[in-house]
Write a protein that holds these residues in place. Sequence first.
Motif, PDB file in Angstrom:
ATOM      1  N   TYR A  95       0.810  -1.216   0.000  1.00  0.00           N
ATOM      2  CA  TYR A  95       0.000   0.000   0.000  1.00  0.00           C
ATOM      3  C   TYR A  95       0.845   1.269   0.000  1.00  0.00           C
ATOM      4  N   LYS A  96       1.957   1.245   0.721  1.00  0.00           N
ATOM      5  CA  LYS A  96       2.809   2.435   0.767  1.00  0.00           C
ATOM      6  C   LYS A  96       3.363   2.753  -0.622  1.00  0.00           C
ATOM      7  N   SER A 132      -5.684   3.261   0.323  1.00  0.00           N
ATOM      8  CA  SER A 132      -4.254   3.017   0.560  1.00  0.00           C
ATOM      9  C   SER A 132      -3.743   3.844   1.730  1.00  0.00           C
ATOM     10  N   LEU A 133      -4.213   5.083   1.840  1.00  0.00           N
ATOM     11  CA  LEU A 133      -3.829   5.920   2.981  1.00  0.00           C
ATOM     12  C   LEU A 133      -4.278   5.272   4.292  1.00  0.00           C
ATOM     13  N   ALA A 134      -5.497   4.769   4.305  1.00  0.00           N
ATOM     14  CA  ALA A 134      -6.007   4.118   5.517  1.00  0.00           C
ATOM     15  C   ALA A 134      -5.194   2.874   5.855  1.00  0.00           C
ATOM     16  N   GLN A 135      -4.779   2.141   4.825  1.00  0.00           N
ATOM     17  CA  GLN A 135      -4.015   0.905   5.055  1.00  0.00           C
ATOM     18  C   GLN A 135      -2.653   1.171   5.682  1.00  0.00           C
ATOM     19  N   ASN A 186      -6.044  10.562   9.133  1.00  0.00           N
ATOM     20  CA  ASN A 186      -6.605  11.890   8.867  1.00  0.00           C
ATOM     21  C   ASN A 186      -6.554  12.248   7.387  1.00  0.00           C
ATOM     22  N   MET A 187      -5.478  11.857   6.725  1.00  0.00           N
ATOM     23  CA  MET A 187      -5.392  12.093   5.281  1.00  0.00           C
ATOM     24  C   MET A 187      -6.440  11.268   4.542  1.00  0.00           C
ATOM     25  N   ALA A 188      -6.609  10.015   4.965  1.00  0.00           N
ATOM     26  CA  ALA A 188      -7.627   9.162   4.348  1.00  0.00           C
ATOM     27  C   ALA A 188      -9.017   9.772   4.533  1.00  0.00           C
ATOM     28  N   LYS A 189      -9.270  10.265   5.729  1.00  0.00           N
ATOM     29  CA  LYS A 189     -10.566  10.884   6.034  1.00  0.00           C
ATOM     30  C   LYS A 189     -10.835  12.054   5.090  1.00  0.00           C
ATOM     31  N   ALA A 190      -9.832  12.894   4.878  1.00  0.00           N
ATOM     32  CA  ALA A 190      -9.997  14.048   3.986  1.00  0.00           C
ATOM     33  C   ALA A 190     -10.291  13.601   2.559  1.00  0.00           C
ATOM     34  N   VAL A 217     -16.090   3.953   9.759  1.00  0.00           N
ATOM     35  CA  VAL A 217     -15.047   3.211  10.484  1.00  0.00           C
ATOM     36  C   VAL A 217     -14.056   4.177  11.127  1.00  0.00           C
ATOM     37  N   ILE A 218     -13.655   5.198  10.359  1.00  0.00           N
ATOM     38  CA  ILE A 218     -12.701   6.179  10.888  1.00  0.00           C
ATOM     39  C   ILE A 218     -13.305   6.928  12.077  1.00  0.00           C
TER      40      ILE A 218
END
Length: 222
Positions: free
Chosen positions: A118-119, A145-148, A153-157, A178-179
């Motif tokens: 993912y990274k 991928s950000l969440a993984q 917080n980036m994934a949330k945005a 989930v977040i």
Amino acid sequence: MDKNSKAISYMQENKLEEAAKLFEEIITEHPEDPVGYINFGNLLQHVQEYDRAITFYEKAIKLDENAATAYYGLGGIYYERSMAEKAQKSFQKAIDLGLNEADVFYMLGMTFQKQSQYKLSLPYLQRASELDEDDEEILFQYGLSLAQVDEINMAKAVFHQVIDLNDQHSDAHYNLGVIALYQEEPEVSLNHFNAALAAQPDHLLAVNGKKKVEEFLEKYDG
């Protein structure tokens, strides 16, 4: 309109037999031009004749080793066949040769996702989202991928960007739920699970998430 443009127009209109006939004529008339082989490969790929499509893409590359779109086509076939590592190499080659479109960066990112890397997927999915800011699927996969990699917080945005584009995106709502649960915001979480279910009533993960939140809130209120 030249033959090539007409053949592509036929493809877009799903007149595949007419398109195939024209592409065959183009290849016969210009056997050393890789473009005809690439376009015929695209047609064959579209109808899932993958082995034949590979032959045409490889012929194009033999004629022009810098044929980026032929490598892109090969990558797509390998991806469809769950050959993520081979797909990755083909998409990377297409980019190295100058293909600078959202789709190729997205697909390269997805090959890394398929390999649970993912990274490594992040820079390519991010680039794809920059090249096509209105593609909700690209943004959604970038958010995943950000969440993984725990960039919550980036994934949330990013998931909120998806919702801004399509407020009926059930998977984005689910992940925001989930977040929110992870960030100890059960009411917000419940709202997103409900939104996910409003958009997709059979979203089983959202059903389970909603049940857990409601049980928690009932216990807490009690």
